[in-house]
Structures are given as C-alpha cells and as structure tokens.
Design an enzyme around this catalytic site. Structure first.
Site, short mmCIF file in Angstrom:
data_model
loop_
_atom_site.label_atom_id
_atom_site.label_comp_id
_atom_site.label_asym_id
_atom_site.label_seq_id
_atom_site.Cartn_x
_atom_site.Cartn_y
_atom_site.Cartn_z
N HIS A 26 1.88 5.98 -46.56
CA HIS A 26 2.66 5.06 -45.72
C HIS A 26 2.98 3.75 -46.45
CE1 HIS A 26 4.35 5.19 -41.83
NE2 HIS A 26 3.42 4.58 -41.12
N ASN A 73 4.14 -0.97 -37.35
CA ASN A 73 4.92 -0.86 -36.11
C ASN A 73 5.45 -2.21 -35.62
OD1 ASN A 73 2.42 -1.80 -35.37
ND2 ASN A 73 2.27 -0.60 -33.50
N ASP A 98 8.50 5.17 -46.74
CA ASP A 98 8.09 6.56 -46.89
C ASP A 98 8.85 7.42 -45.89
OD1 ASP A 98 6.41 5.02 -44.96
OD2 ASP A 98 5.64 7.01 -44.48
N ASN A 119 7.78 4.29 -37.32
CA ASN A 119 7.60 3.11 -36.47
C ASN A 119 8.08 1.82 -37.13
OD1 ASN A 119 6.51 4.47 -34.25
ND2 ASN A 119 4.45 4.44 -35.12
#
Length: 203
Positions: A26, A73, A98, A119
């Site tokens: 991530h 997020n 990513d 997100n």
C-alpha cells in the site's frame, strides 16, 4: 500568478505514515516519492497541510512532492489543502498509488476514472470535487487464494517481488517526469509496453 507558478505540479504519493507500514504494498506511492525527492535533491519537511513536502524542480519544471501524513483513507484533506496553498489545479495534481487490478511489474498512467475501491483515491476525489486528475498506477496484483485485499495491501512485498522493486520504483518515477514534460498520451505510449516479463528481462 507567475508563469513559473502556472507550470508547477503537485505530485502526491499515497501510503500510510510510520515505519511499520514502510515496506507495505500500500506504500508503493511513498516509495516512488522518495525516489523523486532524491532526484530533486531535497528532504521531506512537515507542512501545515498535514503532509511532508519537498519543493524543487523536476524535469526542469517547478514541483511540490507530497506524502500525506494522514492515513490512506483521509488522504484527500492534505491533498486539497496543498492544492489550495500552492494554487494548483487538479489537472496538475498527479497521484502515485498502488493498484490491485494491475499485475505486479506493470505500471499505468491514466486520467480520471473510478477509484476501484482504493480508499486513498476515494478520499482525494471527494476532496478535490473531481475525478479528473492524473494517476500513476503501480501494479501490485491480486491477493493469493482467499486472502482479504485489505490484508494483502498491508503486507510487505514478497522476497521475489523485492528483487524487481527498485527497477519498478525508478520506472514509475520516470513516468512522473514524462507526464509532466510530455503529457499523458506520450507517457502511455512510452511506458505501457515495458511491463516486466519473467521470460524477457527489462532492457
């Protein structure tokens, strides 16, 4: 606004702050931004927008490199604050992130589109009020078996993947420079054919 300011780009890498997340899939966006900062010759410094930034020149153009310090997020708040602070329009806000729907070893440039459940993108789209910002998508592939994608993205790259990771990070940074100087279509034409292929090493 000066001509120089009008040329400025905001390049945002997405990830989660903190050493425990540094090697996660991530955090591919953060990895690419670290490479770009090295090319600029700057060090990230805290900005009041809740991001770390480097200001400098990349590919002869003024650029602000940014890593949001919010978690993934909530990335949109810092990105919107930086865009407002530097007076940069969404078409010059490039987001490096990513991407589960692209195999590892593939990199893609695109403008706009959906968030594919990402997100970070969801938050940025909401905060900017538009989907129409350029993205550099760093393929991480799908999770094996029945692994939850949320678990997969928060795991480090596998040993076999780490062998090619420096090459991919470098290539993604090259894509950012190309996007800034040559535009989206030229960048797609140049880089989309260069995916890693185990049977054919990258040239």
């Amino acid at each position: 606004m000066s001509d120089t300011a009008a040329q400025r780009w905001l390049v945002v890498g997405l990830g989660n702050p903190g050493p425990e997340y540094a090697g996660n899939r991530h955090n591919a966006g953060f990895m690419v931004l670290d490479e770009l900062a090295a090319r600029v010759g700057g060090r990230f410094k805290a900005h009041r927008s809740r991001a770390e930034v480097v200001e400098g020149r990349l590919a002869a153009l003024p650029v602000v490199l940014a890593k949001p310090l919010s978690f993934m997020n909530l990335s949109g708040g810092p990105v919107k604050a930086l865009a407002d602070f530097y007076k940069i329009t969404p078409d010059r806000v490039a987001v490096v992130h990513d991407e589960l729907d692209i195999p590892y070893g593939a990199l893609r440039a695109k403008l706009g589109g959906g968030d594919n459940g990402h997100n970070g993108l969801k938050s940025i789209t909401k905060s900017l009020g538009t989907r129409d910002y350029p993205r550099i998508r760093f393929g991480i592939g799908r999770p094996p078996g029945r692994m939850d994608p949320a678990t997969f993205v928060l795991r480090d790259f596998a040993t076999a993947e780490r062998k090619d990771l420096p090459f991919l990070v470098d290539r993604a940074a090259d894509m950012v420079e190309s996007l800034m100087t040559a535009g989206l279509e030229a960048t797609q034409n140049r880089f989309h054919a260069g995916d890693l292929n185990p049977a054919k090493p990258p040239r």
